[in-house]
Scaffold this motif. Sequence first.
Motif, PDB file in Angstrom:
ATOM      1  N   ARG A 204       0.830  -1.203   0.000  1.00  0.00           N
ATOM      2  CA  ARG A 204       0.000   0.000   0.000  1.00  0.00           C
ATOM      3  C   ARG A 204       0.863   1.252   0.000  1.00  0.00           C
ATOM      4  O   ARG A 204       0.586   2.217  -0.731  1.00  0.00           O
ATOM      5  CB  ARG A 204      -0.908  -0.019   1.233  1.00  0.00           C
TER       6      ARG A 204
ATOM      7  N   THR B 114       2.340   1.761  -3.405  1.00  0.00           N
ATOM      8  CA  THR B 114       1.313   2.240  -4.342  1.00  0.00           C
ATOM      9  C   THR B 114       1.114   3.744  -4.213  1.00  0.00           C
ATOM     10  O   THR B 114       1.050   4.475  -5.212  1.00  0.00           O
ATOM     11  CB  THR B 114      -0.009   1.502  -4.085  1.00  0.00           C
TER      12      THR B 114
ATOM     13  N   GLN C  27      -2.523  -3.444  -6.442  1.00  0.00           N
ATOM     14  CA  GLN C  27      -3.175  -2.250  -5.918  1.00  0.00           C
ATOM     15  C   GLN C  27      -3.137  -1.106  -6.932  1.00  0.00           C
ATOM     16  O   GLN C  27      -4.099  -0.330  -7.035  1.00  0.00           O
ATOM     17  CB  GLN C  27      -2.517  -1.836  -4.598  1.00  0.00           C
TER      18      GLN C  27
END
Length: 433
Positions: free
Chosen positions: A239, A242, A285
Amino acid sequence: MANQYKGCCVSINCVDGSVVQGEVSGMSDDNETLILKRPFKNGIPHTEKEIRLKASMIENLKIIKAQLEIEPVNNNSQVAKNIKKSVPVPKPNNVKQKNKAKNASNSEPEQPPQNFSNHKERNDACFGVSLDTIVKEDFDFEKNLALFNKKAFYNKIHKKPDLVPHEKVSNKYKHTENVLHSTPVKFRQVTVPSPAINEYITDDGLVVPSITSELRWKLFNLVEENGLTIGRQNEIIGRAATEMVLQLLGGGYRFNPRNEHQWPRVVVLCGPNRSGAMGVNCARQLSSYGVHTVVVLSEPGLYTPQLANEMALYQFTTGTLITSAAELHGLLDPDFVVVSLADEQTDTVSRNITNWAKSVRSPLMAIDPPSQGTPSVVVKYSLVPALPLSYNESNGKIYLCNMGIPTQVFHLTGIQYKSPFGSKSVIPLHNNQ
């Protein structure tokens, strides 16, 4: 002569516009100060029982009466009545004078003029010199300033404290140098039992020490045993990677749904290791934001359990999967390249992939690279978890990711830890030199 006027009630107009009334109590020894008792200022009883007025403060002085009549009021204060000095008025001799006297009786009584010579004698008796002469005399600023020792006063307030002798600093600077040198304040909130070579510092001046590979594996094994599994760790750093890629690609300007231009394409180079699993997680993601992703496996026949799990999810996206190095030659320069080829336990990388990575002009970002860098690949950015290793220059700019590891887990490994992240999940680190 001042004693003969004790008890006289006087009304004094001061140079500041106020009116002071009271009973003469006496004079100072130098005949420059008039002492009044039971004073009133502007018709209101003064807070002091006795006041002193210098000659320079008096503009005009009138003798009212030898005594003051004091009338009590409801609030227990006293108001002095100005009692005019009674002077006999001559009788009118003709009609004109009678009418004048009649009109005067219907109006407020006027203060009869006092004899100027008597008024002057009173002033001389009280002050020794004419009051008019004192008021009109200019103030001698130069004479009074001479009484003030300015040099001694300034030396007192500008006295410098005793300082410890220090090395003299040269005040000669080149045109390319800054005159003011400033260094950030450094605080230590993290200490480790066996620090590595490098130290880093955050933008807020917090020192973050680097750790050894052995201490790092001890930390991650312990946190995994207590519930923060490898899959959850991959999700956290995936995450963070990303968000970094999205911002480096242009953020909200590039990813506005109303934009008609071609959306960016990101290539993710993945090895058969933990770093490769993080790269596939990042690709999945990114694909959820509409980014065109291409995952390149360096060793298609080798799948670790973590990599297999991430690949199973990635296959449900619209992204592309490349398992042959020959297919790389058809890839033109992408907008961004994520490098997840090696970790601390991997020291070999496919030459075809590294050659392609060196040939592209796109910015490269590594996810959890080895401390000595990805073999034959130089990146611009590196995202690393929890606490940094001692990285070399081939890893580019270091960014630290908050993995959400509980503080007590750090303490169990001998690390004294207080979060350096503030309100952010990813922070940049600078070499502390």
